[in-house]
Design a protein around this motif. Structure first.
Motif, PDB file in Angstrom:
ATOM      1  N   CYS A 159       2.221   9.820  -5.569  1.00 25.67           N
ATOM      2  CA  CYS A 159       2.422  10.776  -6.674  1.00 25.67           C
ATOM      3  C   CYS A 159       3.917  10.980  -6.901  1.00 25.67           C
ATOM      4  CB  CYS A 159       1.777  12.127  -6.345  1.00 25.67           C
ATOM      5  SG  CYS A 159      -0.003  12.045  -6.365  1.00 25.67           S
ATOM      6  N   MET A 160       4.656  11.158  -5.814  1.00 27.85           N
ATOM      7  CA  MET A 160       6.095  11.372  -5.971  1.00 27.85           C
ATOM      8  C   MET A 160       6.780  10.116  -6.520  1.00 27.85           C
ATOM      9  SD  MET A 160       8.865  12.711  -3.240  1.00 27.85           S
ATOM     10  CE  MET A 160       9.057  11.122  -2.496  1.00 27.85           C
ATOM     11  N   GLN A 161       6.373   8.965  -6.000  1.00 27.60           N
ATOM     12  CA  GLN A 161       6.975   7.709  -6.462  1.00 27.60           C
ATOM     13  C   GLN A 161       6.731   7.497  -7.962  1.00 27.60           C
ATOM     14  OE1 GLN A 161       7.793   4.491  -4.438  1.00 27.60           O
ATOM     15  NE2 GLN A 161       8.523   5.939  -2.936  1.00 27.60           N
ATOM     16  N   LEU A 162       5.513   7.844  -8.403  1.00 25.43           N
ATOM     17  CA  LEU A 162       5.195   7.625  -9.821  1.00 25.43           C
ATOM     18  C   LEU A 162       6.045   8.531 -10.721  1.00 25.43           C
ATOM     19  CD1 LEU A 162       1.327   7.148  -9.716  1.00 25.43           C
ATOM     20  CD2 LEU A 162       3.006   5.480 -10.557  1.00 25.43           C
ATOM     21  N   ILE A 163       6.396   9.698 -10.221  1.00 22.90           N
ATOM     22  CA  ILE A 163       7.239  10.605 -11.008  1.00 22.90           C
ATOM     23  C   ILE A 163       8.695  10.133 -10.959  1.00 22.90           C
ATOM     24  CG2 ILE A 163       8.101  12.995 -11.163  1.00 22.90           C
ATOM     25  CD1 ILE A 163       5.150  12.724 -11.909  1.00 22.90           C
ATOM     26  N   ASP A 187       0.852  -1.193   0.000  1.00 24.71           N
ATOM     27  CA  ASP A 187       0.000   0.000   0.000  1.00 24.71           C
ATOM     28  C   ASP A 187       0.881   1.234   0.000  1.00 24.71           C
ATOM     29  OD1 ASP A 187       0.310  -0.725   3.083  1.00 24.71           O
ATOM     30  OD2 ASP A 187      -0.236   1.394   2.930  1.00 24.71           O
ATOM     31  N   ARG A 188       0.316   2.331  -0.484  1.00 25.72           N
ATOM     32  CA  ARG A 188       1.033   3.600  -0.506  1.00 25.72           C
ATOM     33  C   ARG A 188       0.068   4.722  -0.132  1.00 25.72           C
ATOM     34  NH1 ARG A 188       4.793   1.033  -0.698  1.00 25.72           N
ATOM     35  NH2 ARG A 188       6.487   0.849  -2.186  1.00 25.72           N
ATOM     36  N   CYS A 194      -0.650   9.335 -14.740  1.00 30.13           N
ATOM     37  CA  CYS A 194      -0.014   8.182 -15.407  1.00 30.13           C
ATOM     38  C   CYS A 194      -0.100   8.313 -16.927  1.00 30.13           C
ATOM     39  CB  CYS A 194      -0.646   6.872 -14.935  1.00 30.13           C
ATOM     40  SG  CYS A 194      -0.262   6.518 -13.211  1.00 30.13           S
ATOM     41  N   ALA A 195      -1.235   8.876 -17.440  1.00 32.34           N
ATOM     42  CA  ALA A 195      -1.331   9.100 -18.886  1.00 32.34           C
ATOM     43  C   ALA A 195      -0.219  10.055 -19.314  1.00 32.34           C
ATOM     44  CB  ALA A 195      -2.704   9.667 -19.243  1.00 32.34           C
TER      45      ALA A 195
END
Ligand code: NAD
Length: 360
Positions: free
Chosen positions: A226-230, A219-220, A253-254
């Protein structure tokens, strides 16, 4: 033969619907298209933006490919997209985000799937307008029962998160991961702050995860996510989120994989499944044979996969990837210079994809 409803939409909808139908047919998929209308254009002829026969066709077939539909601002007609989601109980919004060679993006090697809950949370539509009698009554009640005072000048949106709603979407994410051969599900929340809604979401996520020991679970917290995805998008695989965070992170993500022109989607539920691009009807480009059909074509590939036409789906996706990687027969938005005179039109890009399908 499988019956599928094709909703041609409005704005750029009819053009990309036609391009997509031709590409799908070229894969050899045994589909009988029931072509139906919805949106502004049909509103003028039939007096409703969602004719009964369109809804009846989707209900009967259980599967639809839908081109974008305009939601006019300030006319009083409800979003057809929201209406369809509610009518058909489409509780899961699935948005794969994948890097394709040839698409300009800061990232490569991204292959993640956002699974968003579509019916609950702050988007459930349970809202109380500032100053209304009901709102004041509610505020009065809340002020009696809670230690945190709310002023009379407050508007209120309710955030319902139920055990059943959470269980259904998290289970869907795990089943999807299993079916698609994926390795991990990440559940996103803000349970540290909203203990009774996001806390419940996290608890139910953990319970469901325990039934799928072969799939990794983590879980996050949404801000960290948001930071991890960037910073490290390659770490993620299937991400499951409540409605509001899902809405925001789907677009994030798009953006990681080249923007809306590349983002396919599916709304899946109990009474059917609707496959559609993430982008809208881009009215300013309507009728110009100019826009990129990729997002709807990739939504078509998702639909084929849903219909268990796996080899046709793979062929379609591969052909799209080949055309984009070559970078020649692509629409203006995929060229380095948007005014590049070598950009092709919507139908010509579809023709190039069809040629690749034939070569596979
Ligand atoms: P939009 O996605 O229609 O367009 C925004 C801009 O993105 C366009 O002007 C264009 O520059 C670009 N764009 C979009 N699709 C493209 C494509 N296929 N190829 C190349 N460029 C593309 O967003 P909007 O202007 O905010 O919305 C227009 C209408 O669409 C609104 O009425 C909105 O409610 C509706 N909408 C419908 C859906 C749906 O049917 N699911 C989804 C989103 C928006």
């Amino acid at each position: 033969m499988t019956n599928v409803t094709l909703v041609t939409g409005d704005g750029i909808g009819p053009e990309i619907a036609e391009a997509t139908r031709r590409c799908i047919d070229a894969t050899g998929a045994d589909i009988n298209w029931e072509i139906t209308e919805a949106g502004i254009d049909v509103m003028e002829t039939k007096g409703t933006p969602l004719p009964e026969e369109t809804l009846a066709s989707i209900r009967k077939n259980g599967v639809a490919l839908k081109a974008p539909i305009t939601t006019p601002v300030g006319t009083g007609f409800r979003s057809i997209n929201v209406h369809l989601r509610q009518e058909l109980n489409l509780f899961a919004c699935v948005r794969p985000c994948k890097s394709y060679k040839g698409v300009r993006s800061k990232y490569s090697d991204i292959d993640l799937v956002v699974v968003r809950e579509n019916t609950e949370d702050l988007y459930a539509g349970v809202e109380f307008e500032k100053g209304n009698d009901d709102t004041l009554e509610l505020i009065n009640w809340l002020n009696k029962h809670s230690k945190r005072p709310i002023s009379d000048t407050t508007g209120i949106s309710i955030k319902p998160i139920s055990v059943e709603g959470t269980e259904r979407i998290v289970r869907f994410a795990f089943e999807y991961a299993q079916k698609m051969g994926r390795r991990k599900v990440t559940s996103v929340h803000k349970a540290n702050i909203m203990k009774f809604t996001d806390g419940l979401w996290l608890e139910v996520s953990r319970d469901v995860a325990s039934e799928y020991p072969d799939i990794e679970f983590e879980d996050r917290i949404v801000d960290n996510m948001c930071m991890q995805l960037i910073q490290k998008p390659e770490l993620y695989d299937v991400i499951v989120l409540p409605n509001l965070y899902g809405d925001i992170l789907s677009d994030l993500c798009a953006g990681l994989v080249g923007g809306l022109g590349m983002a396919p989607g599916a709304n899946i539920g109990i009474d059917g499944a609707i496959f559609e691009a993430t982008h809208g009807s881009a009215p300013k480009y309507a009728g110009q044979n100019k826009v990129n059909p990729t997002a709807l074509i990739l939504s078509g590939a998702l639909m084929l996969s849903h219909l268990e036409m796996r080899s046709e789906a793979a062929k379609l996706e591969k052909a799209v990837a080949m055309v984009i990687a070559e970078g020649k027969d692509v629409t203006y938005d995929m060229k380095a210079d948007r005014n590049d005179p070598t950009a092709v039109g919507t139908q010509e890009m579809a023709d190039a994809i069809i040629e690749k399908i034939k070569s596979l």
